[in-house]
Design a protein around this motif. Sequence first.
Motif, mmCIF file in Angstrom:
data_model
loop_
_atom_site.group_PDB
_atom_site.id
_atom_site.type_symbol
_atom_site.label_atom_id
_atom_site.label_comp_id
_atom_site.label_asym_id
_atom_site.label_seq_id
_atom_site.Cartn_x
_atom_site.Cartn_y
_atom_site.Cartn_z
ATOM 1 N N SER A 152 -7.763 0.712 -6.057
ATOM 2 C CA SER A 152 -7.248 -0.645 -5.911
ATOM 3 C C SER A 152 -5.763 -0.557 -5.584
ATOM 4 N N PRO A 153 -5.145 -1.649 -5.159
ATOM 5 C CA PRO A 153 -3.702 -1.607 -4.894
ATOM 6 C C PRO A 153 -2.889 -1.156 -6.104
ATOM 7 N N ALA A 154 -3.414 -1.337 -7.321
ATOM 8 C CA ALA A 154 -2.685 -0.931 -8.519
ATOM 9 C C ALA A 154 -2.532 0.578 -8.615
ATOM 10 N N ASP A 155 -3.311 1.340 -7.835
ATOM 11 C CA ASP A 155 -3.198 2.795 -7.837
ATOM 12 C C ASP A 155 -2.113 3.300 -6.889
ATOM 13 N N PHE A 156 -1.430 2.382 -6.213
ATOM 14 C CA PHE A 156 -0.334 2.742 -5.329
ATOM 15 C C PHE A 156 0.993 2.411 -6.004
ATOM 16 N N THR A 157 2.045 3.101 -5.606
ATOM 17 C CA THR A 157 3.371 2.783 -6.128
ATOM 18 C C THR A 157 3.873 1.482 -5.506
ATOM 19 N N LEU A 158 4.874 0.891 -6.131
ATOM 20 C CA LEU A 158 5.493 -0.302 -5.549
ATOM 21 C C LEU A 158 6.149 0.025 -4.218
ATOM 22 N N TYR A 159 6.545 1.264 -4.034
ATOM 23 C CA TYR A 159 7.104 1.722 -2.752
ATOM 24 C C TYR A 159 6.013 1.722 -1.690
ATOM 25 N N ASP A 160 4.846 2.329 -2.002
ATOM 26 C CA ASP A 160 3.711 2.297 -1.079
ATOM 27 C C ASP A 160 3.382 0.866 -0.668
ATOM 28 N N ARG A 161 3.440 -0.029 -1.631
ATOM 29 C CA ARG A 161 3.011 -1.407 -1.404
ATOM 30 C C ARG A 161 4.114 -2.280 -0.812
ATOM 31 N N CYS A 162 5.285 -1.694 -0.581
ATOM 32 C CA CYS A 162 6.407 -2.449 -0.002
ATOM 33 C C CYS A 162 6.834 -3.603 -0.891
ATOM 34 N N VAL A 163 6.703 -3.432 -2.192
ATOM 35 C CA VAL A 163 7.130 -4.484 -3.109
ATOM 36 C C VAL A 163 8.613 -4.340 -3.416
ATOM 37 N N THR A 164 9.022 -3.148 -3.881
ATOM 38 C CA THR A 164 10.428 -2.928 -4.207
ATOM 39 C C THR A 164 10.658 -1.450 -4.506
ATOM 40 N N LEU A 165 11.905 -1.050 -4.362
ATOM 41 C CA LEU A 165 12.364 0.255 -4.842
ATOM 42 C C LEU A 165 13.193 0.108 -6.109
ATOM 43 N N GLY A 166 13.335 -1.121 -6.591
ATOM 44 C CA GLY A 166 14.150 -1.364 -7.770
ATOM 45 C C GLY A 166 15.604 -1.605 -7.413
ATOM 46 N N VAL A 167 16.364 -2.112 -8.372
ATOM 47 C CA VAL A 167 17.762 -2.464 -8.128
ATOM 48 C C VAL A 167 18.559 -1.244 -7.679
ATOM 49 N N VAL A 168 18.500 -0.149 -8.432
ATOM 50 C CA VAL A 168 19.273 1.042 -8.088
ATOM 51 C C VAL A 168 18.518 1.900 -7.079
ATOM 52 N N GLY A 169 17.186 1.953 -7.188
ATOM 53 C CA GLY A 169 16.405 2.722 -6.234
ATOM 54 C C GLY A 169 16.602 2.252 -4.806
ATOM 55 N N SER A 170 16.818 0.957 -4.625
ATOM 56 C CA SER A 170 17.076 0.439 -3.279
ATOM 57 C C SER A 170 18.401 0.936 -2.720
ATOM 58 N N MET A 171 19.314 1.338 -3.604
ATOM 59 C CA MET A 171 20.650 1.742 -3.179
ATOM 60 C C MET A 171 20.785 3.244 -2.975
ATOM 61 N N THR A 172 19.832 4.039 -3.458
ATOM 62 C CA THR A 172 19.957 5.485 -3.329
ATOM 63 C C THR A 172 19.599 5.928 -1.920
ATOM 64 N N PRO A 173 20.232 6.994 -1.417
ATOM 65 C CA PRO A 173 19.967 7.454 -0.046
ATOM 66 C C PRO A 173 18.548 7.983 0.106
ATOM 67 N N LYS A 174 17.943 7.645 1.242
ATOM 68 C CA LYS A 174 16.579 8.079 1.565
ATOM 69 C C LYS A 174 16.561 8.704 2.947
ATOM 70 N N ILE A 175 15.402 9.160 3.388
ATOM 71 C CA ILE A 175 15.321 9.900 4.641
ATOM 72 C C ILE A 175 15.688 9.030 5.841
ATOM 73 N N TYR A 176 15.536 7.714 5.714
ATOM 74 C CA TYR A 176 15.978 6.783 6.756
ATOM 75 C C TYR A 176 16.084 5.399 6.133
ATOM 76 N N GLY A 177 16.546 4.425 6.894
ATOM 77 C CA GLY A 177 16.643 3.058 6.372
ATOM 78 C C GLY A 177 17.722 2.896 5.330
ATOM 79 N N ASN A 178 18.870 3.595 5.503
ATOM 80 C CA ASN A 178 19.944 3.558 4.514
ATOM 81 C C ASN A 178 21.025 2.531 4.835
ATOM 82 N N GLY A 179 20.659 1.462 5.528
ATOM 83 C CA GLY A 179 21.624 0.433 5.871
ATOM 84 C C GLY A 179 21.735 -0.631 4.792
#
Length: 374
Positions: free
Chosen positions: A157-184
């Motif tokens: 079910s969708p509950a077996d995916f992370t919130l990242y997989d589901r495009c819900v959120t990376l969290g307040v600080v997780g959204s700010m940490t550098p990633k492989i792309y999309g760091n704008g």
Amino acid sequence: MNVRFSATCACALVVLLTASTLLAQARDGKVANAARATATGTTWTPDKTPWGDPDLQAIWSGDSAFGIPLQRPVELGTKAELTDQEFAEKVKRDEVTRTRAENAVGSFRNDNSWLTRSFRQTSLIVDPPNGRAPALVPGAEQRRTPQGTYGNGPLDSPADFTLYDRCVTLGVVGSMTPKIYGNGYRIVQAPGYVVIMSEMIHEARVIPPDGRPHVGGGVRGYLGDSRGHWEGNTLVIETTNFNGKATTPGNNVLASEELTIVERITRVEKDLLRYDATITDPKTYTRPYTISIPYTSPEGYQVLPYECHEGNLAVLQGLGGERAEDKALEEDAKRGIVRPRRPIQGGLSVGGQPIPEGGPPAAPAAAQPASQAR
């Protein structure tokens, strides 16, 4: 496994890249000592907005911090900065990385092209002094997040995916940490408000910087409730009222509803922003910890549309693959064939790396590849 990448976010950088500008920056030796570019605002004074607040407005990039690990390698102990020799070697490596990215061929050919400054930090976590996330409190490991497409399932079910997989959120600080792309990131201010927009998963936080009280405890969300105030040239943001369904960088467990995050954002140069976030969650971590990230504002850099939404192809393909394997197992059983279940990921995690036995480790957010297929 799922083929997951964002053509919009990655390929559009090809159009925006101005190689001459980047090469000029490299020739100028545009490097910075991250630890010494403190958030005090004592060495550089930012402009003011027409209504008198320090001006943080710009398009910011976390790409120059991508090579800084979230957690410091154990062997470095409390060594927070590179030595002069180590730093000089890092500058050379960064130049090679940038040049390789500019001359590469393929969809992701310009990744790392915006690595325009080098920093001495040995980890994004700067407190505790060993640069590592504190230990979990007993019982917190029971709230470990699902593996999702970072593992082999099962995906029922969708509950077996992370919130990242589901495009819900990376969290307040997780959204700010550098990633492989999309760091704008884009910061916009108006009288009574500061808006911070993250490119990846296109999150926008609207923050009143007037010190008003938080909403009542009955109102909770993935990004909590943020309230800010100014301390000199630093915007201080306290966020509470989390719903206990998101993570914080450092461990793949859900934070509790008692999570509090205090961010301090200071423009220390015209094209350099310092972001510090202290994470306190007594039901998850044995002590608070602090993450510090430098952001640059390279000429020509833009925040691009990020086509990411819940119900994306990662979820659709993952669930579809599991159901196809259910059917194949049933048909094989009818023919007398009994075999182990084949994992839909084929034993590979995001980006094609083998999944370690026992599942993926708790990887730093800064080292995790992107997980979206849009």
